[in-house]
Motif scaffolding. Sequence first.
Motif, PDB file in Angstrom:
ATOM      1  N   SER A 124       0.828  -1.211   0.000  1.00 19.49           N
ATOM      2  CA  SER A 124       0.000   0.000   0.000  1.00 19.49           C
ATOM      3  C   SER A 124       0.860   1.258   0.000  1.00 19.49           C
ATOM      4  CB  SER A 124      -0.923   0.026   1.226  1.00 19.49           C
ATOM      5  OG  SER A 124      -1.848  -1.018   1.151  1.00 19.49           O
ATOM      6  N   ASP A 125       1.945   1.255   0.775  1.00 23.71           N
ATOM      7  CA  ASP A 125       2.847   2.412   0.817  1.00 23.71           C
ATOM      8  C   ASP A 125       3.444   2.683  -0.562  1.00 23.71           C
ATOM      9  OD1 ASP A 125       2.341   2.608   3.516  1.00 23.71           O
ATOM     10  OD2 ASP A 125       4.281   1.768   4.143  1.00 23.71           O
ATOM     11  N   VAL A 126       3.894   1.633  -1.233  1.00 27.50           N
ATOM     12  CA  VAL A 126       4.472   1.778  -2.570  1.00 27.50           C
ATOM     13  C   VAL A 126       3.410   2.308  -3.537  1.00 27.50           C
ATOM     14  CG1 VAL A 126       5.391   0.515  -4.561  1.00 27.50           C
ATOM     15  CG2 VAL A 126       6.282   0.045  -2.270  1.00 27.50           C
ATOM     16  N   GLU A 127       2.232   1.702  -3.517  1.00 24.01           N
ATOM     17  CA  GLU A 127       1.167   2.118  -4.435  1.00 24.01           C
ATOM     18  C   GLU A 127       0.744   3.562  -4.189  1.00 24.01           C
ATOM     19  OE1 GLU A 127      -1.761  -0.952  -3.820  1.00 24.01           O
ATOM     20  OE2 GLU A 127      -0.905  -2.206  -5.409  1.00 24.01           O
ATOM     21  N   THR A 128       0.647   3.958  -2.924  1.00 28.65           N
ATOM     22  CA  THR A 128       0.266   5.338  -2.587  1.00 28.65           C
ATOM     23  C   THR A 128       1.321   6.321  -3.066  1.00 28.65           C
ATOM     24  OG1 THR A 128      -0.985   4.586  -0.670  1.00 28.65           O
ATOM     25  CG2 THR A 128      -0.320   6.902  -0.683  1.00 28.65           C
ATOM     26  N   ALA A 129       2.596   5.999  -2.837  1.00 29.20           N
ATOM     27  CA  ALA A 129       3.680   6.886  -3.261  1.00 29.20           C
ATOM     28  C   ALA A 129       3.664   7.084  -4.777  1.00 29.20           C
ATOM     29  CB  ALA A 129       5.029   6.325  -2.812  1.00 29.20           C
ATOM     30  N   LEU A 130       3.475   6.011  -5.525  1.00 32.87           N
ATOM     31  CA  LEU A 130       3.471   6.111  -6.985  1.00 32.87           C
ATOM     32  C   LEU A 130       2.250   6.872  -7.492  1.00 32.87           C
ATOM     33  CD1 LEU A 130       4.748   2.567  -7.978  1.00 32.87           C
ATOM     34  CD2 LEU A 130       6.047   4.689  -7.822  1.00 32.87           C
ATOM     35  N   GLU A 131       1.127   6.697  -6.829  1.00 30.51           N
ATOM     36  CA  GLU A 131      -0.083   7.428  -7.208  1.00 30.51           C
ATOM     37  C   GLU A 131       0.126   8.933  -6.982  1.00 30.51           C
ATOM     38  OE1 GLU A 131      -3.507   8.513  -8.670  1.00 30.51           O
ATOM     39  OE2 GLU A 131      -3.087   6.369  -8.608  1.00 30.51           O
ATOM     40  N   GLU A 132       0.688   9.285  -5.827  1.00 27.38           N
ATOM     41  CA  GLU A 132       0.896  10.699  -5.505  1.00 27.38           C
ATOM     42  C   GLU A 132       1.947  11.334  -6.405  1.00 27.38           C
ATOM     43  OE1 GLU A 132       1.786  10.739  -1.337  1.00 27.38           O
ATOM     44  OE2 GLU A 132      -0.296  10.340  -0.763  1.00 27.38           O
ATOM     45  N   GLN A 133       3.064  10.638  -6.620  1.00 27.91           N
ATOM     46  CA  GLN A 133       4.176  11.208  -7.389  1.00 27.91           C
ATOM     47  C   GLN A 133       3.886  11.250  -8.878  1.00 27.91           C
ATOM     48  OE1 GLN A 133       7.112   8.291  -6.443  1.00 27.91           O
ATOM     49  NE2 GLN A 133       7.918   9.429  -4.713  1.00 27.91           N
ATOM     50  N   LEU A 134       3.346  10.171  -9.403  1.00 27.02           N
ATOM     51  CA  LEU A 134       3.286   9.991 -10.857  1.00 27.02           C
ATOM     52  C   LEU A 134       1.886   9.824 -11.422  1.00 27.02           C
ATOM     53  CD1 LEU A 134       6.291   7.545 -10.909  1.00 27.02           C
ATOM     54  CD2 LEU A 134       6.279   9.812 -11.936  1.00 27.02           C
ATOM     55  N   GLY A 135       0.909   9.657 -10.546  1.00 27.02           N
ATOM     56  CA  GLY A 135      -0.446   9.452 -11.025  1.00 27.02           C
ATOM     57  C   GLY A 135      -0.664   8.083 -11.639  1.00 27.02           C
ATOM     58  N   VAL A 136       0.132   7.103 -11.231  1.00 22.18           N
ATOM     59  CA  VAL A 136      -0.031   5.748 -11.763  1.00 22.18           C
ATOM     60  C   VAL A 136      -0.409   4.795 -10.635  1.00 22.18           C
ATOM     61  CG1 VAL A 136       1.620   6.128 -13.617  1.00 22.18           C
ATOM     62  CG2 VAL A 136       2.401   5.081 -11.505  1.00 22.18           C
ATOM     63  N   SER A 137      -1.135   3.765 -10.992  1.00 25.88           N
ATOM     64  CA  SER A 137      -1.564   2.754 -10.028  1.00 25.88           C
ATOM     65  C   SER A 137      -1.090   1.389 -10.486  1.00 25.88           C
ATOM     66  CB  SER A 137      -3.089   2.743  -9.916  1.00 25.88           C
ATOM     67  OG  SER A 137      -3.563   4.000  -9.516  1.00 25.88           O
ATOM     68  N   PRO A 138       0.036   0.926  -9.948  1.00 26.05           N
ATOM     69  CA  PRO A 138       0.494  -0.403 -10.345  1.00 26.05           C
ATOM     70  C   PRO A 138      -0.500  -1.458  -9.863  1.00 26.05           C
ATOM     71  CG  PRO A 138       1.924   0.504  -8.642  1.00 26.05           C
ATOM     72  CD  PRO A 138       0.911   1.551  -8.978  1.00 26.05           C
ATOM     73  N   GLU A 139      -0.658  -2.468 -10.671  1.00 29.36           N
ATOM     74  CA  GLU A 139      -1.549  -3.550 -10.292  1.00 29.36           C
ATOM     75  C   GLU A 139      -0.793  -4.857 -10.470  1.00 29.36           C
ATOM     76  OE1 GLU A 139      -5.066  -3.216 -12.611  1.00 29.36           O
ATOM     77  OE2 GLU A 139      -5.326  -1.115 -12.077  1.00 29.36           O
ATOM     78  N   GLY A 140      -0.593  -5.527  -9.378  1.00 34.60           N
ATOM     79  CA  GLY A 140       0.100  -6.805  -9.454  1.00 34.60           C
ATOM     80  C   GLY A 140      -0.364  -7.710  -8.349  1.00 34.60           C
ATOM     81  N   ASP A 141      -0.119  -8.985  -8.519  1.00 35.05           N
ATOM     82  CA  ASP A 141      -0.499  -9.948  -7.493  1.00 35.05           C
ATOM     83  C   ASP A 141       0.640 -10.202  -6.522  1.00 35.05           C
ATOM     84  OD1 ASP A 141      -3.049 -10.306  -8.600  1.00 35.05           O
ATOM     85  OD2 ASP A 141      -2.232 -11.723 -10.066  1.00 35.05           O
TER      86      ASP A 141
END
Length: 159
Positions: free
Chosen positions: A15-32
């Motif tokens: 969640s921390d990684v996903e939140t950081a990427l969303e805030e910085q770059l506007g991207v939402s990685p999706e992986g299992d």
Amino acid sequence: MQVKSRHHLRSDAVSDVETALEEQLGVSPEGDAYERVEFEDTDWEVVLIDGEPQVAYFDEEPFLTVRGANAYEPEKRLVTVDAGAISFVSDGADVMRPGITEATDDISPDDLVVIAEESHGKVLAVGRARVNGDEMAGDEGKVVDSLHHVGDDLYEFSG
């Protein structure tokens, strides 16, 4: 690069990684599967998303790798360079003002940024900004310090 350790991230770390990427770059990685990999002979730390090295830590800050940026196509913290700059940036050179065609306004000094070429939008490198986005283009001076680029050890690493 010799792998020192690799382990799956807990859900809160994901969640921390996903939140950081969303805030910085506007991207939402999706992986299992998210795995953090540390190496013997370098300070690189990489997060594999479904086996692909798509995130790395730069000074403890998670950010997309070149491969990750090409997979998710960020629209924030984006610096675009012209054809004349491609070979230099691809070889790890810092980015100079004359090669920049545009930069997003959300860039501040010390921000991590992605550097893409203008004709196809392919990401060539990740760097750290020295100036605001609206001050990037110009006649002279170094404005982005290169941290990771196409063809370096991190780019060549495969999980």
